[in-house]
Design an enzyme around this catalytic site. Structure first.
Site, PDB file in Angstrom:
ATOM      1  N   ARG A 276      72.911   6.855  48.232  1.00  0.00           N
ATOM      2  CA  ARG A 276      73.601   7.502  47.113  1.00  0.00           C
ATOM      3  C   ARG A 276      75.103   7.267  47.266  1.00  0.00           C
ATOM      4  NH1 ARG A 276      70.327  10.478  43.935  1.00  0.00           N
ATOM      5  NH2 ARG A 276      68.497  11.477  44.836  1.00  0.00           N
TER       6      ARG A 276
ATOM      7  N   GLY B 111      73.354   7.929  37.845  1.00  0.00           N
ATOM      8  CA  GLY B 111      74.621   7.596  38.494  1.00  0.00           C
ATOM      9  C   GLY B 111      74.766   6.091  38.652  1.00  0.00           C
TER      10      GLY B 111
ATOM     11  N   ILE C  59      62.103   9.292  39.270  1.00  0.00           N
ATOM     12  CA  ILE C  59      60.967  10.181  39.016  1.00  0.00           C
ATOM     13  C   ILE C  59      61.343  11.231  37.968  1.00  0.00           C
ATOM     14  CG2 ILE C  59      59.997   9.864  41.337  1.00  0.00           C
ATOM     15  CD1 ILE C  59      60.979  12.781  41.932  1.00  0.00           C
ATOM     16  N   ASP C  60      62.658  11.388  37.708  1.00  0.00           N
ATOM     17  CA  ASP C  60      63.101  12.449  36.795  1.00  0.00           C
ATOM     18  C   ASP C  60      62.909  12.100  35.314  1.00  0.00           C
ATOM     19  OD1 ASP C  60      63.892  13.915  38.990  1.00  0.00           O
ATOM     20  OD2 ASP C  60      65.988  13.277  38.888  1.00  0.00           O
TER      21      ASP C  60
HETATM   22  O1  F6P Z   1      66.796  12.043  41.226  1.00  0.00           O
HETATM   23  C1  F6P Z   1      65.600  12.023  41.913  1.00  0.00           C
HETATM   24  C2  F6P Z   1      65.450  13.247  42.780  1.00  0.00           C
HETATM   25  O2  F6P Z   1      64.238  13.155  43.490  1.00  0.00           O
HETATM   26  C3  F6P Z   1      65.514  14.585  42.065  1.00  0.00           C
HETATM   27  O3  F6P Z   1      64.329  14.935  41.395  1.00  0.00           O
HETATM   28  C4  F6P Z   1      65.835  15.511  43.188  1.00  0.00           C
HETATM   29  O4  F6P Z   1      66.417  16.703  42.724  1.00  0.00           O
HETATM   30  C5  F6P Z   1      66.817  14.687  43.991  1.00  0.00           C
HETATM   31  O5  F6P Z   1      66.511  13.330  43.702  1.00  0.00           O
HETATM   32  C6  F6P Z   1      66.753  14.876  45.480  1.00  0.00           C
HETATM   33  O6  F6P Z   1      67.774  14.132  46.050  1.00  0.00           O
HETATM   34  P1  F6P Z   1      67.846  13.687  47.574  1.00  0.00           P
HETATM   35  O7  F6P Z   1      66.769  12.657  47.797  1.00  0.00           O
HETATM   36  O8  F6P Z   1      69.205  13.108  47.713  1.00  0.00           O
HETATM   37  O9  F6P Z   1      67.585  14.906  48.375  1.00  0.00           O
END
Ligand code: F6P
Length: 359
Positions: free
Chosen positions: A76, A115, A137-138
């Site tokens: 990220r 993003g 997945i969102d």
């Molecule tokens: O954007 C995908 C996602 O899985 C969301 O559903 C979730 O809130 C977030 O990423 C979790 O982020 P990370 O993997 O950085 O904990």
């Protein structure tokens, strides 16, 4: 010789490798294996910023159709920090441009969510040739009916609710299954309907805890000894939703529970006296093989993205529009979130079969 870079950025999901494979196969088939070189950028934009990449060969793209995760790695890199120099004074945007030039790329293929698409658009504005694919997945990317990864995650979350159903019935308990999705509730809505949840709470429809409790009590009174709630990570009460943005953020971060589901569980237990349990499948929802639907969608998107590269039709994201694959300009979609429309047919469908949204 064409030189095409490829990267996956943001949270992973099922179908990334299937899409990468489709991009590569289409390019190799069109240009011949001697006519195109594919450069894998490691760990998303981080690899582009810090010059981490590897030359790929056709074998790298074999046997990966069903593999979860991403063979390229991901990370990220928040869009809001892209124009901020890092702790070593590295100017990220200028480094990305330098590395793109150094690698002598004709185009960069970018697989990512919201993003990622914003940064792809930034790179386009900076003069780089980019083509992108919508993954998450969102399912919250603007201009595409579906993102790959979504359906596989729906399958997993649905399976969790199915399993919870049997234990909830045996014990006569209330169960909350917390589904991923901080900003949007697509995954919770679909898994909730598919799993036969009694109550679905999503960020787009702020809930009233009194209404949630009323639904549970009504079920108890009608002889149903259990209730299942599908609750999105980002579900929010009406009171919190009414607060100004800053106060709302502060209230959420100060919450004395690991997540919203635990708060709701406590409130239900206190008000109804019913044993209430929380299950959080978390990243399980992003793992494992893509389902058949996502394998097909990823392949369609991958082929379409490679076609844009071949036609030099840069600056676009491939998308599914009315079940046909299309290409949409990045500047039209970057920064736009696709939330669940609260009056959509699918929400109405849920309401009509008696699912409560806690309103
Ligand atoms: O954007 C995908 C996602 O899985 C969301 O559903 C979730 O809130 C977030 O990423 C979790 O982020 P990370 O993997 O950085 O904990």
């Amino acid at each position: 010789m064409k030189r095409i870079g490829i990267l996956t950025s943001g949270g992973d999901c099922q179908g990334l490798n299937a899409a990468i494979r489709a991009v590569a196969k289409t390019l190799y088939n069109y240009y011949g294996t001697d006519g195109v070189e594919i450069i894998g950028i490691i760990d998303g934009y981080r690899g582009l910023i810090y010059g981490e990449h590897r030359k790929m060969s056709p074998e790298n793209f074999s046997g990966i159709l069903t593999m979860g995760g991403t063979i390229l790695g991901t990370s990220r890199q928040p869009f809001k920090l892209m124009r901020v120099v890092d702790e070593n004074s590295v100017d990220k945007v200028s480094e990305m441009k330098k590395n793109y030039k150094k690698l002598n790329l004709d185009c960069l293929v970018i697989l990512g969510g919201n993003g990622t698409q914003k940064t792809a658009n930034l790179l386009r504005e900076e003069g780089l040739n980019v083509v992108s694919l919508p993954k998450t997945i969102d399912n919250d990317l603007w201009a595409t009916d579906k993102t790959f990864g979504f359906q596989s995650a729906v399958d997993i979350a649905t399976n969790v609710i199915d399993c919870i159903h049997t234990t909830a019935t045996s014990h006569g308990r209330v169960f909350i299954v917390e589904v991923m999705g901080h900003k949007v509730g697509w995954l919770t809505l679909y898994a909730g309907i598919a799993g036969g949840a009694d109550i679905i709470l999503i960020p787009e429809i702020p809930y009233d805890i009194k209404s949630v409790i009323k639904t549970i009590n009504a079920r108890t009174e009608s002889g149903k000894n259990f209730s299942i709630l599908a609750v999105a990570e980002g579900a929010i009460s009406k009171e919190l939703a009414a607060l100004p943005k800053k106060q709302k953020k502060a209230a959420i971060s100060e919450m004395a529970y690991p997540s919203i589901s635990y708060k709701i569980a406590k409130e239900i237990e206190d008000a109804t006296g019913r044993e209430t349990r929380v299950t959080v499948p978390g990243h399980f929802q992003r793992g494992g093989s893509p389902d058949a639907y996502d394998r097909v969608l990823s392949t369609r998107f991958g082929v379409a993205a490679a076609q844009l590269v071949i036609e030099k039709d840069y600056g676009k994201m491939v998308a599914l529009v009315n079940n046909r694959v299309a290409a949409v300009p990045l500047e039209e979609i970057a920064g736009k979130l696709k939330a669940v429309p609260i009056d959509s047919e699918v929400v109405e469908t849920a309401r009509k079969i008696g699912i409560s949204f806690g309103e």
